[in-house]
Scaffold this motif. Sequence first.
Motif, PDB file in Angstrom:
ATOM      1  N   SER A  24     -47.888 -11.204  23.305  1.00 13.24           N
ATOM      2  CA  SER A  24     -49.216 -11.619  22.851  1.00 13.24           C
ATOM      3  C   SER A  24     -49.902 -12.373  23.980  1.00 13.24           C
ATOM      4  O   SER A  24     -49.263 -13.154  24.695  1.00 13.24           O
ATOM      5  CB  SER A  24     -49.112 -12.483  21.601  1.00 13.24           C
ATOM      6  OG  SER A  24     -48.590 -11.694  20.543  1.00 13.24           O
TER       7      SER A  24
ATOM      8  N   ALA B  40     -49.065 -12.529  17.647  1.00 17.08           N
ATOM      9  CA  ALA B  40     -50.401 -13.135  17.760  1.00 17.08           C
ATOM     10  C   ALA B  40     -50.572 -14.324  16.819  1.00 17.08           C
ATOM     11  O   ALA B  40     -51.234 -15.316  17.164  1.00 17.08           O
ATOM     12  CB  ALA B  40     -51.482 -12.087  17.483  1.00 17.08           C
TER      13      ALA B  40
ATOM     14  N   GLN C 239     -54.473 -11.403  21.198  1.00 18.82           N
ATOM     15  CA  GLN C 239     -54.007 -10.121  20.665  1.00 18.82           C
ATOM     16  C   GLN C 239     -52.599  -9.796  21.133  1.00 18.82           C
ATOM     17  O   GLN C 239     -52.128 -10.323  22.138  1.00 18.82           O
ATOM     18  CB  GLN C 239     -54.962  -8.982  21.054  1.00 18.82           C
ATOM     19  CG  GLN C 239     -55.079  -8.718  22.529  1.00 18.82           C
ATOM     20  CD  GLN C 239     -56.090  -7.618  22.840  1.00 18.82           C
ATOM     21  OE1 GLN C 239     -56.945  -7.779  23.691  1.00 18.82           O
ATOM     22  NE2 GLN C 239     -55.993  -6.492  22.159  1.00 18.82           N
ATOM     23  N   THR C 240     -51.936  -8.925  20.362  1.00 17.96           N
ATOM     24  CA  THR C 240     -50.618  -8.424  20.732  1.00 17.96           C
ATOM     25  C   THR C 240     -50.798  -7.069  21.390  1.00 17.96           C
ATOM     26  O   THR C 240     -51.521  -6.226  20.870  1.00 17.96           O
ATOM     27  CB  THR C 240     -49.713  -8.317  19.488  1.00 17.96           C
ATOM     28  OG1 THR C 240     -49.630  -9.600  18.874  1.00 17.96           O
ATOM     29  CG2 THR C 240     -48.312  -7.847  19.848  1.00 17.96           C
TER      30      THR C 240
END
Length: 456
Positions: free
Chosen positions: A216, A269, A291-292
Amino acid sequence: MGQKRKKAGTGTQLTGRIVFPDNPTYNAARMEFNRRFSKFPRVIVFCKRTQDVINAVKWARERGVRLRARSGRHSYEGFSSVNGGIIIDVSEMNKVKVDRKNRVAHVQTGNPLERVYRKLWNKRVALPAGTAPDVGVGGLTLGGGIGLLSRKYGLTCDNLKQVKMVVASGRCGAKTIIVNKNKHADLLWASRGGGGGNFGIATDYTFRVRPISTVSIFSITWKWRDLEKVFPTWQRWSPSVTNRLTSTIEVAAKQVGTIVSTGQLLGGAEELRRLIKPLLQAGTPVKVKVQTVPFIEATKFFAEADLNLEPKFKITGAYGFKPLPREGVRIIRDFLSKAPNKHASVWSQSLGGAGSAVSRVAPTATAYPHRKAETIYELSARWRNDGEQQRNIQWVERFRKALRPFVTGDYVNFPDLQIKNWPKAYYGGNFARLKRVKRKYDPHNVFRFAQSIPVD
């Protein structure tokens, strides 16, 4: 020219792709990444295999010609180029072999990081290394190697198990040696942070690699007015979070007017949003991204910051063993509000703190001594026209001196020719031992440049 083999009277002949000054590719071949330097070597040899490196070293020694090793061309002070000498360029030696079962990778020295990451990602493994995509893995490793997996998995050099190196031998010779914990262990110690090009020319590395899938990432942007709130918050927070999270902060020149913090978590995340809360509560963030992504996408995200930069630059580095006091933050604000142009900045990355793999290693266990530092700083100025050069270089040096009461040393991969006592700055208490290793493996000081480790 540019042929496979060049006859040069008696003695050893050069092999590989040979570029002389009358070759149409000479100008491109001699260029450094930092266009502040423009040197004119007598010949450039692009080696395809280890024997080409051996031949080039012998050729240089037989003729008393100065030599330089070059891989990614990223030496900040142009140490990998030379006027009137030979550049031994290993950038075309770029094989990568991954043994996922035993978690090792064999990486030739000419690979840029982008290629290493991609080849390892194909087998879903990773090596902790830097962010600039075109930096050569060779110089990065030998100087230490910091990046966004450092706090969890250590420096690049901490994951180095073996190195193949061409060293000088006898009066005019050269040979290959295998360096690991059982053979030439003192040279392995020196190759973990002692800096590139000091003892010989490394051609092949064996690294320990780690399984990886998704990570992430975050990016938070603030306006410049939040500097006094954000910078101290990041400095307190970054070493205190889990070692699965490594982060950076960059303060741009006032003309740009932004502060950006980024980081990477080995985790999801949701956890990352929770971990960065202290940053989100500092000042007024104007842009937030969490975000991942697949690990390979994260490497591209962090690489983007290194693109589209001005071609000439001056950079210096330093380490922080504790957060900057208010006075230190004020110095950053003052210098960046009077920056020579909009391309100046201060960048910092977390290294130490809570369970960090970097600080778990003793300062004398490898040649890299700055184990207990919490952060590393990079002060930089960039420009295009030669008329701006003096102003930019002087600004960086004044900035460094102003911060000196609050920071220590410098990273050998951020070399600075203005630093008078560079042995102490780069190597701390390890310098005497590095000199002993130098005397043993390069007694004739064949591998030398402005800040190379001396024989005496």
